[in-house]
Design a protein around this motif. Sequence first.
Motif, PDB file in Angstrom:
ATOM      1  N   UNK A 141    -111.317 -33.961-107.624  1.00 43.17           N
ATOM      2  CA  UNK A 141    -111.287 -34.026-106.158  1.00 43.17           C
ATOM      3  C   UNK A 141    -110.017 -33.342-105.645  1.00 43.17           C
ATOM      4  N   UNK A 142    -110.127 -32.814-104.424  1.00 44.07           N
ATOM      5  CA  UNK A 142    -109.013 -32.100-103.811  1.00 44.07           C
ATOM      6  C   UNK A 142    -108.823 -32.603-102.386  1.00 44.07           C
ATOM      7  N   UNK A 143    -107.619 -32.401-101.847  1.00 50.26           N
ATOM      8  CA  UNK A 143    -107.256 -32.981-100.555  1.00 50.26           C
ATOM      9  C   UNK A 143    -107.447 -31.979 -99.418  1.00 50.26           C
ATOM     10  N   UNK A 189    -109.500 -23.773 -99.062  1.00 50.01           N
ATOM     11  CA  UNK A 189    -109.490 -24.485 -97.789  1.00 50.01           C
ATOM     12  C   UNK A 189    -108.672 -25.766 -97.904  1.00 50.01           C
ATOM     13  N   UNK A 190    -108.682 -26.378 -99.061  1.00 56.33           N
ATOM     14  CA  UNK A 190    -107.900 -27.598 -99.295  1.00 56.33           C
ATOM     15  C   UNK A 190    -106.447 -27.244 -99.620  1.00 56.33           C
ATOM     16  N   UNK A 191    -105.632 -28.278 -99.718  1.00 53.22           N
ATOM     17  CA  UNK A 191    -104.204 -28.105-100.022  1.00 53.22           C
ATOM     18  C   UNK A 191    -103.959 -28.439-101.491  1.00 53.22           C
ATOM     19  N   UNK A 192    -103.812 -27.452-102.357  1.00 53.86           N
ATOM     20  CA  UNK A 192    -103.538 -27.778-103.765  1.00 53.86           C
ATOM     21  C   UNK A 192    -102.210 -28.497-103.952  1.00 53.86           C
ATOM     22  N   UNK A 199    -104.608 -30.428-108.168  1.00 60.18           N
ATOM     23  CA  UNK A 199    -103.984 -29.325-107.451  1.00 60.18           C
ATOM     24  C   UNK A 199    -102.892 -28.665-108.259  1.00 60.18           C
ATOM     25  N   UNK A 200    -102.137 -29.479-109.006  1.00 55.99           N
ATOM     26  CA  UNK A 200    -101.081 -28.927-109.858  1.00 55.99           C
ATOM     27  C   UNK A 200    -101.686 -28.023-110.925  1.00 55.99           C
ATOM     28  N   UNK A 201    -102.816 -28.436-111.495  1.00 56.01           N
ATOM     29  CA  UNK A 201    -103.476 -27.609-112.518  1.00 56.01           C
ATOM     30  C   UNK A 201    -103.978 -26.304-111.894  1.00 56.01           C
ATOM     31  N   UNK A 202    -104.541 -26.380-110.693  1.00 60.24           N
ATOM     32  CA  UNK A 202    -105.003 -25.165-110.037  1.00 60.24           C
ATOM     33  C   UNK A 202    -103.857 -24.180-109.824  1.00 60.24           C
ATOM     34  N   UNK A 203    -102.719 -24.681-109.367  1.00 67.13           N
ATOM     35  CA  UNK A 203    -101.569 -23.799-109.161  1.00 67.13           C
ATOM     36  C   UNK A 203    -101.060 -23.239-110.488  1.00 67.13           C
ATOM     37  N   UNK A 204    -101.094 -24.033-111.541  1.00 64.27           N
ATOM     38  CA  UNK A 204    -100.702 -23.512-112.855  1.00 64.27           C
ATOM     39  C   UNK A 204    -101.669 -22.418-113.303  1.00 64.27           C
TER      40      UNK A 204
END
Length: 220
Positions: A141-143, A189-192, A199-204
């Motif tokens: 899930x993402x915010x 669209x969400x805030x990683x 979200x941290x994994x997505x940015x990595x």
Amino acid sequence: MKPTVTVLDYGSGNVRSAVRALERAGAEVTLSVAPHDVLEADGLVVPGVGAFATVMKELRQVDALRMIGRRVAGGRPVLAICVGLQVLFENGVEHGNSEPGMGEWPGTVELLPAEVVPHMGWNTVEAPEDSMLFDGIRDERFYFVHSYGVQKWDFDVTQPKMRPPKVTWSEHGAKFIAAVENGPLCATQFHPEKSGDAGARLLRNWVGSLKISERKQVTE
């Protein structure tokens, strides 16, 4: 040696959380709008908070539209977040007023047809199996914090060798685009930076995809 990332500092609210999240993801981060920092960094992050028209105005005032366009044309990675994603589309319609966007992708940003807006909180997404951004986190899930979104995708690939963008969807009242991966240009669209471990994994994943520039390799 860490890849360099510039977070575009054009007046889009509090971006310190994005800076810290990118640093934790392994990047050397600069908060700047200086052309050298924007154009020469291994990656550029374009945040976005507020109204579509306001963000477009603020981007124009600092010549960011031209600089973002130059990066994309040169195959240099860009990651846009929230309204940063929205302004990459053709138009945004808010309160009956239409504002042209950057036109990188076809589509119109419109009010979500939900009983409750803004869409605020955690939600799942439907990501392509070969997504780079969502590698290892397709079921997470993402915010989200937004009232508007792109609800239709009509990308016509006129060149046979061109790969179609990878589109991720979510739903609040209707399906809407949650993320796009299109060569060097990615957006969510969400805030990683507010989406916890996922979200941290997505940015990595994104930072890990950046190639350190030859200029930096030579100087170091």
